[in-house]
Design a protein around this motif. Structure first.
Motif, PDB file in Angstrom:
ATOM      1  N   ALA A   9       0.855  -1.186   0.000  1.00 46.21           N
ATOM      2  CA  ALA A   9       0.000   0.000   0.000  1.00 46.21           C
ATOM      3  C   ALA A   9       0.889   1.234   0.000  1.00 46.21           C
ATOM      4  O   ALA A   9       1.977   1.233   0.554  1.00 46.21           O
ATOM      5  CB  ALA A   9      -0.903  -0.007   1.229  1.00 46.21           C
ATOM      6  N   ARG A  10       0.423   2.290  -0.645  1.00 45.48           N
ATOM      7  CA  ARG A  10       1.270   3.465  -0.859  1.00 45.48           C
ATOM      8  C   ARG A  10       1.237   4.421   0.333  1.00 45.48           C
ATOM      9  O   ARG A  10       0.515   5.418   0.320  1.00 45.48           O
ATOM     10  CB  ARG A  10       0.839   4.180  -2.141  1.00 45.48           C
ATOM     11  N   TYR A  11       1.993   4.088   1.335  1.00 41.76           N
ATOM     12  CA  TYR A  11       2.181   4.991   2.478  1.00 41.76           C
ATOM     13  C   TYR A  11       3.459   5.790   2.223  1.00 41.76           C
ATOM     14  O   TYR A  11       4.496   5.209   1.925  1.00 41.76           O
ATOM     15  CB  TYR A  11       2.352   4.198   3.777  1.00 41.76           C
ATOM     16  N   ASP A  12       3.391   7.098   2.368  1.00 42.93           N
ATOM     17  CA  ASP A  12       4.580   7.932   2.213  1.00 42.93           C
ATOM     18  C   ASP A  12       4.668   8.830   3.447  1.00 42.93           C
ATOM     19  O   ASP A  12       3.924   9.795   3.584  1.00 42.93           O
ATOM     20  CB  ASP A  12       4.501   8.755   0.921  1.00 42.93           C
ATOM     21  N   LEU A  13       5.577   8.472   4.346  1.00 46.00           N
ATOM     22  CA  LEU A  13       5.512   8.991   5.720  1.00 46.00           C
ATOM     23  C   LEU A  13       6.660   9.934   6.080  1.00 46.00           C
ATOM     24  O   LEU A  13       7.038  10.042   7.252  1.00 46.00           O
ATOM     25  CB  LEU A  13       5.447   7.802   6.701  1.00 46.00           C
ATOM     26  N   HIS A  14       7.234  10.623   5.093  1.00 45.50           N
ATOM     27  CA  HIS A  14       8.279  11.607   5.390  1.00 45.50           C
ATOM     28  C   HIS A  14       8.338  12.608   4.235  1.00 45.50           C
ATOM     29  O   HIS A  14       8.823  12.271   3.153  1.00 45.50           O
ATOM     30  CB  HIS A  14       9.636  10.889   5.565  1.00 45.50           C
ATOM     31  N   ASN A  15       7.847  13.814   4.490  1.00 48.33           N
ATOM     32  CA  ASN A  15       7.797  14.846   3.434  1.00 48.33           C
ATOM     33  C   ASN A  15       7.748  16.245   4.036  1.00 48.33           C
ATOM     34  O   ASN A  15       7.380  16.418   5.190  1.00 48.33           O
ATOM     35  CB  ASN A  15       6.544  14.627   2.567  1.00 48.33           C
ATOM     36  N   HIS A  16       8.105  17.236   3.213  1.00 49.46           N
ATOM     37  CA  HIS A  16       8.199  18.629   3.693  1.00 49.46           C
ATOM     38  C   HIS A  16       7.341  19.589   2.884  1.00 49.46           C
ATOM     39  O   HIS A  16       7.143  19.406   1.684  1.00 49.46           O
ATOM     40  CB  HIS A  16       9.658  19.091   3.641  1.00 49.46           C
ATOM     41  N   SER A  17       6.897  20.640   3.568  1.00 48.76           N
ATOM     42  CA  SER A  17       6.114  21.707   2.926  1.00 48.76           C
ATOM     43  C   SER A  17       6.777  23.048   3.233  1.00 48.76           C
ATOM     44  O   SER A  17       7.823  23.100   3.896  1.00 48.76           O
ATOM     45  CB  SER A  17       4.681  21.705   3.482  1.00 48.76           C
ATOM     46  N   THR A  18       6.140  24.124   2.803  1.00 44.14           N
ATOM     47  CA  THR A  18       6.658  25.471   3.080  1.00 44.14           C
ATOM     48  C   THR A  18       6.634  25.813   4.580  1.00 44.14           C
ATOM     49  O   THR A  18       7.167  26.847   4.974  1.00 44.14           O
ATOM     50  CB  THR A  18       5.832  26.529   2.319  1.00 44.14           C
ATOM     51  N   ALA A  19       6.025  24.957   5.398  1.00 46.08           N
ATOM     52  CA  ALA A  19       6.108  25.193   6.846  1.00 46.08           C
ATOM     53  C   ALA A  19       7.544  24.987   7.335  1.00 46.08           C
ATOM     54  O   ALA A  19       7.904  25.448   8.414  1.00 46.08           O
ATOM     55  CB  ALA A  19       5.151  24.276   7.601  1.00 46.08           C
ATOM     56  N   SER A  20       8.369  24.250   6.553  1.00 49.61           N
ATOM     57  CA  SER A  20       9.818  24.231   6.824  1.00 49.61           C
ATOM     58  C   SER A  20      10.546  24.447   5.504  1.00 49.61           C
ATOM     59  O   SER A  20      10.367  25.512   4.893  1.00 49.61           O
ATOM     60  CB  SER A  20      10.264  22.959   7.559  1.00 49.61           C
ATOM     61  N   ASP A  21      11.316  23.483   5.023  1.00 51.28           N
ATOM     62  CA  ASP A  21      12.135  23.742   3.838  1.00 51.28           C
ATOM     63  C   ASP A  21      11.608  23.081   2.565  1.00 51.28           C
ATOM     64  O   ASP A  21      12.343  22.905   1.603  1.00 51.28           O
ATOM     65  CB  ASP A  21      13.601  23.363   4.085  1.00 51.28           C
ATOM     66  N   GLY A  22      10.314  22.732   2.544  1.00 52.27           N
ATOM     67  CA  GLY A  22       9.720  22.247   1.304  1.00 52.27           C
ATOM     68  C   GLY A  22       9.347  23.411   0.404  1.00 52.27           C
ATOM     69  O   GLY A  22       9.215  24.550   0.867  1.00 52.27           O
ATOM     70  N   GLU A  23       9.173  23.118  -0.877  1.00 54.19           N
ATOM     71  CA  GLU A  23       8.826  24.183  -1.836  1.00 54.19           C
ATOM     72  C   GLU A  23       7.321  24.338  -2.024  1.00 54.19           C
ATOM     73  O   GLU A  23       6.863  25.362  -2.509  1.00 54.19           O
ATOM     74  CB  GLU A  23       9.449  23.872  -3.202  1.00 54.19           C
ATOM     75  N   LEU A  24       6.561  23.283  -1.721  1.00 53.54           N
ATOM     76  CA  LEU A  24       5.116  23.333  -1.957  1.00 53.54           C
ATOM     77  C   LEU A  24       4.374  23.644  -0.664  1.00 53.54           C
ATOM     78  O   LEU A  24       4.729  23.125   0.402  1.00 53.54           O
ATOM     79  CB  LEU A  24       4.613  21.980  -2.493  1.00 53.54           C
ATOM     80  N   ALA A  25       3.339  24.461  -0.761  1.00 57.48           N
ATOM     81  CA  ALA A  25       2.464  24.700   0.391  1.00 57.48           C
ATOM     82  C   ALA A  25       1.810  23.366   0.768  1.00 57.48           C
ATOM     83  O   ALA A  25       1.699  22.464  -0.080  1.00 57.48           O
ATOM     84  CB  ALA A  25       1.410  25.735   0.021  1.00 57.48           C
ATOM     85  N   PRO A  26       1.383  23.211   2.025  1.00 60.82           N
ATOM     86  CA  PRO A  26       0.831  21.918   2.450  1.00 60.82           C
ATOM     87  C   PRO A  26      -0.250  21.372   1.503  1.00 60.82           C
ATOM     88  O   PRO A  26      -0.208  20.182   1.128  1.00 60.82           O
ATOM     89  CB  PRO A  26       0.271  22.230   3.839  1.00 60.82           C
ATOM     90  N   ALA A  27      -1.189  22.210   1.091  1.00 67.70           N
ATOM     91  CA  ALA A  27      -2.273  21.716   0.225  1.00 67.70           C
ATOM     92  C   ALA A  27      -1.732  21.284  -1.138  1.00 67.70           C
ATOM     93  O   ALA A  27      -2.185  20.284  -1.713  1.00 67.70           O
ATOM     94  CB  ALA A  27      -3.345  22.786   0.053  1.00 67.70           C
ATOM     95  N   ALA A  28      -0.748  22.007  -1.656  1.00 64.69           N
ATOM     96  CA  ALA A  28      -0.170  21.649  -2.959  1.00 64.69           C
ATOM     97  C   ALA A  28       0.623  20.344  -2.843  1.00 64.69           C
ATOM     98  O   ALA A  28       0.623  19.519  -3.761  1.00 64.69           O
ATOM     99  CB  ALA A  28       0.726  22.784  -3.461  1.00 64.69           C
ATOM    100  N   LEU A  29       1.295  20.150  -1.714  1.00 61.28           N
ATOM    101  CA  LEU A  29       2.022  18.897  -1.490  1.00 61.28           C
ATOM    102  C   LEU A  29       1.047  17.717  -1.484  1.00 61.28           C
ATOM    103  O   LEU A  29       1.308  16.676  -2.099  1.00 61.28           O
ATOM    104  CB  LEU A  29       2.775  18.967  -0.156  1.00 61.28           C
ATOM    105  N   VAL A  30      -0.076  17.898  -0.810  1.00 58.91           N
ATOM    106  CA  VAL A  30      -1.079  16.829  -0.742  1.00 58.91           C
ATOM    107  C   VAL A  30      -1.614  16.528  -2.142  1.00 58.91           C
ATOM    108  O   VAL A  30      -1.767  15.360  -2.526  1.00 58.91           O
ATOM    109  CB  VAL A  30      -2.230  17.225   0.216  1.00 58.91           C
ATOM    110  N   ALA A  31      -1.876  17.571  -2.928  1.00 57.29           N
ATOM    111  CA  ALA A  31      -2.389  17.362  -4.293  1.00 57.29           C
ATOM    112  C   ALA A  31      -1.368  16.587  -5.122  1.00 57.29           C
ATOM    113  O   ALA A  31      -1.714  15.662  -5.872  1.00 57.29           O
ATOM    114  CB  ALA A  31      -2.692  18.707  -4.948  1.00 57.29           C
ATOM    115  N   TYR A  32      -0.097  16.946  -4.972  1.00 61.30           N
ATOM    116  CA  TYR A  32       0.971  16.237  -5.686  1.00 61.30           C
ATOM    117  C   TYR A  32       1.035  14.774  -5.245  1.00 61.30           C
ATOM    118  O   TYR A  32       1.166  13.868  -6.085  1.00 61.30           O
ATOM    119  CB  TYR A  32       2.312  16.945  -5.442  1.00 61.30           C
ATOM    120  N   ALA A  33       0.903  14.537  -3.941  1.00 66.14           N
ATOM    121  CA  ALA A  33       0.943  13.158  -3.426  1.00 66.14           C
ATOM    122  C   ALA A  33      -0.218  12.343  -3.992  1.00 66.14           C
ATOM    123  O   ALA A  33      -0.021  11.206  -4.468  1.00 66.14           O
ATOM    124  CB  ALA A  33       0.897  13.167  -1.900  1.00 66.14           C
TER     125      ALA A  33
END
Ligand code: AMP
Ligand code: MN
Ligand code: MN
Ligand code: MN
Length: 286
Positions: A9-33
């Protein structure tokens, strides 16, 4: 579900957003996932939980599962180790107090990094990094992006190799959490503690075993067997270690955005056979 279905099953349990050093805002990260076929996502920003509420709402809208996460910076002997927390109560006071302390230290470190980079001739480094962080937790990644944007280095990696990696002239050490603190903040908040990307620490087998034993004694239960930043040799090694030390196996891309990625989410391998996934301890449905 069969064992194999649980493992795949596709669990992806380590990722970053603009709340730290990710480039995508949280909602955009979720859409990408979601577009990448991820079925359950954890957001694990560095020392911060500010992106979780937005991500959780977006995940519900996209019809994928969501796990509250964080990646805590830890000093263990001479190593900078990262501990991922999963499934905790984000409002928990002790956890939030601990993370607030780490963010305060990040600000002080950034000011000193700014001074050192100025001396090296990189005018406006602190202000530049802060502008790129745009209110998110300030990280070395933002300094690296500033150096890249200004043309001082050709790649992000080059910024770490020449200026801000450990031992380089712009590097400033910090008094991060102890291993005991990180594990206790996570577990006190009802979460599970996981050793992040163990292949990245360049530890001897003896050191890594010592880390695992201390981590387990403190109440840690998981290790990232599959990480976007680790190759297949490390993955096999970590799968063996997880089994030998009876740790649950986790899996995460450690995605930071389209221009700073080791791997796309869709390309992350599944857990090797024989691993017991950390999500097998969770109550479905998520
Ligand atoms: P910090 O937690 O502020 O010390 O920043 C560490 C972050 O820098 C890590 O979470 C990575 O995202 C990033 N990083 C560390 N080393 C490298 C590297 N060699 N190339 C690119 N990014 C890196
Ligand atoms: Mn990072
Ligand atoms: Mn990390
Ligand atoms: Mn990470």
């Amino acid at each position: 579900m069969t064992d194999s279905q649980v493992r795949k099953a596709r669990y992806d349990l380590h990722n970053h957003s603009t709340a730290s050093d990710g480039e995508l805002a949280p909602a955009a990260l979720v859409a990408y996932a979601a577009a990448s076929g991820v079925e359950v996502l954890a957001l694990t920003d560095h020392d911060a939980t500010a992106g979780l509420a937005e991500a959780r709402l977006a995940a519900a809208a996209a019809g994928i599962g969501f796990i509250d996460g964080v990646e805590i910076s830890v000093n263990w002997h001479k190593y900078l180790v990262h501990i991922v927390g999963l499934g905790f109560d984000p409002e928990h006071t002790e956890l939030q107090r601990g993370l607030a302390g780490l963010r305060q230290m990040r600000m002080e470190r950034a000011e000193e990094m700014g001074r050192r980079l100025e001396k090296l001739g990189f005018t406006g480094a602190l202000a530049g990094a802060q502008a790129l962080a745009n209110g998110g937790v300030l990280s070395r990644t933002h300094f690296a992006r500033f150096l890249l944007d200004q043309g001082y280095v050709k790649t992000l990696q080059g910024a770490f190799d020449r200026y801000i990696g450990q031992g380089k002239p712009g590097y400033v050490g910090s008094d991060w959490a102890t291993l005991a603190q990180a594990v206790s903040w996570i577990t006190a908040a009802g979460g599970q503690a996981v050793i992040a990307h163990p292949g990245r620490y360049h530890m001897t087998a003896t050191k890594l075993r010592a880390l695992i034993e201390e981590f387990k004694a403190l109440g840690g239960i998981g290790i990232e067997v599959v990480s976007g930043s680790q190759d297949s040799v490390h993955t096999r090694h970590m799968a063996e270690l997880a089994q030998r030390h009876e740790l649950y196996a986790s899996r995460g891309t450690d995605y930071h955005g389209p221009s700073q990625t080791w791997l796309n989410m869709a390309a992350l391998p599944v857990l090797p056979e024989g691993c017991v996934p950390i999500w097998s301890t969770w109550d479905p449905p998520l």
